[in-house]
Design an enzyme around this catalytic site. Structure first.
Site, PDB file in Angstrom:
ATOM      1  N   ARG A   1     -10.465  -4.441  16.441  1.00  0.00           N
ATOM      2  CA  ARG A   1      -9.111  -4.040  16.048  1.00  0.00           C
ATOM      3  C   ARG A   1      -8.424  -3.264  17.172  1.00  0.00           C
ATOM      4  O   ARG A   1      -9.053  -2.443  17.833  1.00  0.00           O
ATOM      5  CB  ARG A   1      -9.151  -3.182  14.797  1.00  0.00           C
ATOM      6  CG  ARG A   1      -9.354  -4.033  13.561  1.00  0.00           C
ATOM      7  CD  ARG A   1      -8.585  -3.498  12.393  1.00  0.00           C
ATOM      8  NE  ARG A   1      -9.202  -2.309  11.862  1.00  0.00           N
ATOM      9  CZ  ARG A   1      -8.705  -1.647  10.815  1.00  0.00           C
ATOM     10  NH1 ARG A   1      -7.594  -2.059  10.240  1.00  0.00           N
ATOM     11  NH2 ARG A   1      -9.313  -0.581  10.361  1.00  0.00           N
TER      12      ARG A   1
ATOM     13  N   ASP B   1     -10.139  -5.436  -2.433  1.00  0.00           N
ATOM     14  CA  ASP B   1      -9.344  -5.819  -1.261  1.00  0.00           C
ATOM     15  C   ASP B   1     -10.202  -6.711  -0.361  1.00  0.00           C
ATOM     16  O   ASP B   1     -11.274  -6.302   0.073  1.00  0.00           O
ATOM     17  CB  ASP B   1      -8.912  -4.561  -0.500  1.00  0.00           C
ATOM     18  CG  ASP B   1      -7.881  -4.863   0.570  1.00  0.00           C
ATOM     19  OD1 ASP B   1      -7.770  -6.034   0.991  1.00  0.00           O
ATOM     20  OD2 ASP B   1      -7.180  -3.931   0.997  1.00  0.00           O
TER      21      ASP B   1
ATOM     22  N   GLU C   1      -7.177  -9.027  -3.715  1.00  0.00           N
ATOM     23  CA  GLU C   1      -6.054  -8.820  -2.789  1.00  0.00           C
ATOM     24  C   GLU C   1      -6.324  -9.434  -1.427  1.00  0.00           C
ATOM     25  O   GLU C   1      -7.448  -9.358  -0.932  1.00  0.00           O
ATOM     26  CB  GLU C   1      -5.855  -7.299  -2.669  1.00  0.00           C
ATOM     27  CG  GLU C   1      -4.952  -6.835  -1.551  1.00  0.00           C
ATOM     28  CD  GLU C   1      -4.777  -5.317  -1.584  1.00  0.00           C
ATOM     29  OE1 GLU C   1      -4.833  -4.697  -2.667  1.00  0.00           O
ATOM     30  OE2 GLU C   1      -4.595  -4.734  -0.499  1.00  0.00           O
TER      31      GLU C   1
ATOM     32  N   GLU D   1       0.668  -7.527   2.645  1.00  0.00           N
ATOM     33  CA  GLU D   1       0.728  -6.438   3.631  1.00  0.00           C
ATOM     34  C   GLU D   1       0.829  -6.984   5.053  1.00  0.00           C
ATOM     35  O   GLU D   1       1.334  -6.296   5.933  1.00  0.00           O
ATOM     36  CB  GLU D   1      -0.476  -5.493   3.479  1.00  0.00           C
ATOM     37  CG  GLU D   1      -1.794  -6.069   3.959  1.00  0.00           C
ATOM     38  CD  GLU D   1      -2.987  -5.171   3.631  1.00  0.00           C
ATOM     39  OE1 GLU D   1      -3.329  -5.045   2.450  1.00  0.00           O
ATOM     40  OE2 GLU D   1      -3.575  -4.611   4.571  1.00  0.00           O
TER      41      GLU D   1
ATOM     42  N   HIS E   1       1.991  -1.398   0.303  1.00  0.00           N
ATOM     43  CA  HIS E   1       0.716  -1.142   0.976  1.00  0.00           C
ATOM     44  C   HIS E   1       0.694   0.309   1.461  1.00  0.00           C
ATOM     45  O   HIS E   1       1.613   0.758   2.165  1.00  0.00           O
ATOM     46  CB  HIS E   1       0.580  -2.090   2.177  1.00  0.00           C
ATOM     47  CG  HIS E   1      -0.602  -1.795   3.039  1.00  0.00           C
ATOM     48  ND1 HIS E   1      -0.492  -1.285   4.309  1.00  0.00           N
ATOM     49  CD2 HIS E   1      -1.920  -1.913   2.781  1.00  0.00           C
ATOM     50  CE1 HIS E   1      -1.702  -1.122   4.810  1.00  0.00           C
ATOM     51  NE2 HIS E   1      -2.586  -1.501   3.912  1.00  0.00           N
TER      52      HIS E   1
ATOM     53  N   GLU F   1      -0.189   3.117  -3.776  1.00  0.00           N
ATOM     54  CA  GLU F   1      -1.535   3.111  -3.187  1.00  0.00           C
ATOM     55  C   GLU F   1      -1.750   4.338  -2.304  1.00  0.00           C
ATOM     56  O   GLU F   1      -0.939   4.622  -1.416  1.00  0.00           O
ATOM     57  CB  GLU F   1      -1.742   1.852  -2.325  1.00  0.00           C
ATOM     58  CG  GLU F   1      -3.113   1.858  -1.624  1.00  0.00           C
ATOM     59  CD  GLU F   1      -3.371   0.652  -0.716  1.00  0.00           C
ATOM     60  OE1 GLU F   1      -2.396  -0.019  -0.302  1.00  0.00           O
ATOM     61  OE2 GLU F   1      -4.555   0.391  -0.419  1.00  0.00           O
TER      62      GLU F   1
HETATM   63 MG   LIG Z   1      -4.994  -4.290   1.444  1.00  0.00          MG
END
Ligand SMILES: [Mg+2]
Length: 393
Positions: free
Chosen positions: A57, A218, A244, A271, A321, A343
Site C-alpha cells: 500500500r 468488509d 462489503e 468507497e 466510509h 462508520e
Molecule cells: Mg470498507
C-alpha cells in the site's frame, strides 16, 4: 469576496492514530491495535511477496488544503495520497480558481471536475477535488458563523448511530457500540479452506457479541463472484448484516452478476468509486443496498450531496466510509435523512480513549455508540489558522 490562495501540504498521521509503539510507554493502551498483526484479505493476496497489505500500500501522508480569501476568511479541508494530490492542487486546480467567489461551492466543484477531465476526474484527481471542496465548505461555514450541517439542511436526527470497524471486537463492545464490522482475513487467493477459516472468525465473533449486536464483514476487493457467493451462503446462519466491497471496484458487470447470484444478501460498497457517476450507474442497477462513498476521496461534500440525493430518489441508503472519523463526514451524515448510520474506523490501541486516536483537535468522538458533531462554525475541526500556516510552510 475572492479566493486569494489555495495551498495543499502534507499532514503526517492525521485521521487515525494507533497510539501504540513496539518499544516505549503506551500509557492506557493495553495491546497493539488489531491491524498491526491482522491478516486482511486484499486484491494482492495472490502475489506471495505482497500478500500483506502493508507490503504494497502507498505510504503517502494525509494532505491538508488551506483556502484563503482576500478579506482574510479561510477554510481547511483534508484528503489523502501525499505528493501526487498536492501537485494536482498546487500546480493545476488551485491556481485556476484564484479570484473566483469562494462561496460558490457548486460552481467551483463543477469547474474542478471539468478542469481534471483530460486526465480523469476520478482517482487521484478526485482526492484533490475533495480536499479543495471541503476547505471551501469550511470557509463558507466560518464566513456565515454556522456549522456546515446547518448549511446542508440542519440535523436530520438527534444523534448518529455509529458502528465500529476493526477486529478488536471486545474493545468495541466495551466502548458501547451495538454494531461492529470485521475485516475479512481470507479471500479468493487463499484457497478453498478460506471459507471455513473466515467462518471460524465470524462464528467466534457472533458468540462474543451475542444475538443483538449487528455484525458486518468488509471484504476489501479480495473476492471474485464465485467466492463471494460461497462465503455468503456459508455465513447465512450467522446473521451477517452486510458484506462489503467484495469485488474489484470498476468491474461493474461482476457487481451486477453478484447481485443476481445473491438476491437475499445485503451488499454494500462504493468507497473506491470516484465522482458521482459510478454511483448513478450502481444505484440504477441496484448492485448494492447501501452505498459508501468516502467524503475525502469521492469529490468532497458537494459530490456526496449529489450521491445522497440520487440514492434517496432510488430509496437506498448511504453510509459514508469512515464517516465518523472526521468532522467532514460527521457534518454530512448528521444532516442527511438517508445517512442513518456512521462508520468509526477503530484503529487506535484498545484501552486508549477515542479522543487520543484522532488528529482533529476539535472533533467529537462516539460515546456509547453514538456521536453528535460539535456546533462550531464550519466543520469544527479545531485547527487554528496559525497552526495550519505553520504546517503549510
Ligand atoms: Mg470498507
Amino acid at each position: 469576496m475572492k479566493i486569494k490562495s489555495i495551498r495543499a501540504f502534507r499532514i503526517p498521521n492525521l485521521t487515525v492514530k494507533s497510539g501504540w509503539s513496539a518499544e516505549g510507554d503506551n500509557g492506557a493502551a493495553r495491546r497493539a491495535p488489531w491491524q498491526v498483526n491482522a491478516e486482511v484479505a486484499n486484491p494482492m493476496s495472490g502475489y506471495a511477496r505482497y500478500r500483506l497489505r502493508d507490503t504494497w500500500r502507498a505510504k503517502f501522508d494525509a494532505v491538508g488544503v488551506l483556502v484563503t480569501a482576500d478579506d482574510g476568511s479561510w477554510g481547511f479541508g483534508t484528503t489523502a495520497f501525499g505528493e501526487p494530490t498536492i501537485s494536482l492542487i498546487n500546480d493545476h486546480l488551485g491556481p485556476l480558481l484564484w479570484d473566483e467567489n469562494p462561496m460558490a461551492t457548486d460552481r467551483l466543484w463543477d469547474m474542478m471536475m471539468r478542469i481534471a477531465s483530460p486526465y480523469s476526474a476520478a482517482g487521484l484527481a478526485s482526492y484533490a477535488i475533495s480536499g479543495v471542496d471541503l476547505a471551501l465548505w469550511d470557509l463558507k461555514g466560518r464566513v456565515l458563523k454556522t456549522p456546515v450541517y446547518e448549511l446542508a439542511g440542519g440535523p436530520a436526527r438527534e444523534r448518529m448511530f455509529c458502528y465500529a470497524t476493526g477486529n478488536d471486537t471486545d474493545w468495541h463492545m466495551e466502548l458501547g457500540f451495538r454494531a461492529t464490522k470485521l475485516a475479512c482475513p481470507y479471500g479468493t487467493a487463499d484457497g478453498l479452506d478460506a471459507i471455513s477459516r473466515n467462518e471460524d472468525l465470524v462464528a467466534k465473533t457472533r458468540e462474543l457479541i451475542g444475538p443483538d449486536v449487528d455484525l458486518m464483514l468488509d471484504c476489501w476487493m479480495a473476492f471474485d463472484v464465485e467466492f463471494a457467493v460461497r462465503l455468503a451462503e456459508r455465513l447465512r446462519a450467522h446473521r451477517i448484516k452486510w458484506i462489503e466491497d467484495c469485488l474489484i471496484p470498476e468491474d461493474m458487470s461482476s457487481h451486477v452478476a453478484l447481485r443476481a447470484r445473491l438476491p437475499w444478501m445485503t451488499l454494500t460498497g462504493g468507497e473506491h468509486w470516484y465522482t458521482p457517476y459510478p454511483f448513478f450507474n450502481g444505484i440504477r442497477d441496484r448492485v448494492f443496498d447501501i452505498y459508501q462513498p468516502d467524503i475525502h476521496w469521492v469529490g468532497g461534500f458537494t459530490a456526496c450531496r449529489r450521491i445522497a440525493d440520487i440514492a434517496d430518489a432510488a430509496g437506498v441508503e448511504v453510509i459514508l466510509h469512515a464517516g465518523m472519523n472526521t468532522p467532514y463526514g460527521q457534518h454530512f451524515s448528521y444532516s442527511h435523512t438517508n445517512t442513518r448510520w456512521g462508520e468509526w474506523f477503530a484503529g487506535g490501541a484498545p484501552g486508549l480513549p477515542l479522543e487520543k486516536t484522532t488528529g482533529f483537535p476539535g472533533m467529537a468522538v462516539p460515546k456509547d455508540g453514538y456521536c453528535v458533531p460539535t456546533d462550531e462554525p464550519g466543520f469544527g475541526h479545531g485547527f487554528t489558522l496559525a497552526a495550519l500556516e505553520e504546517m503549510a510552510l
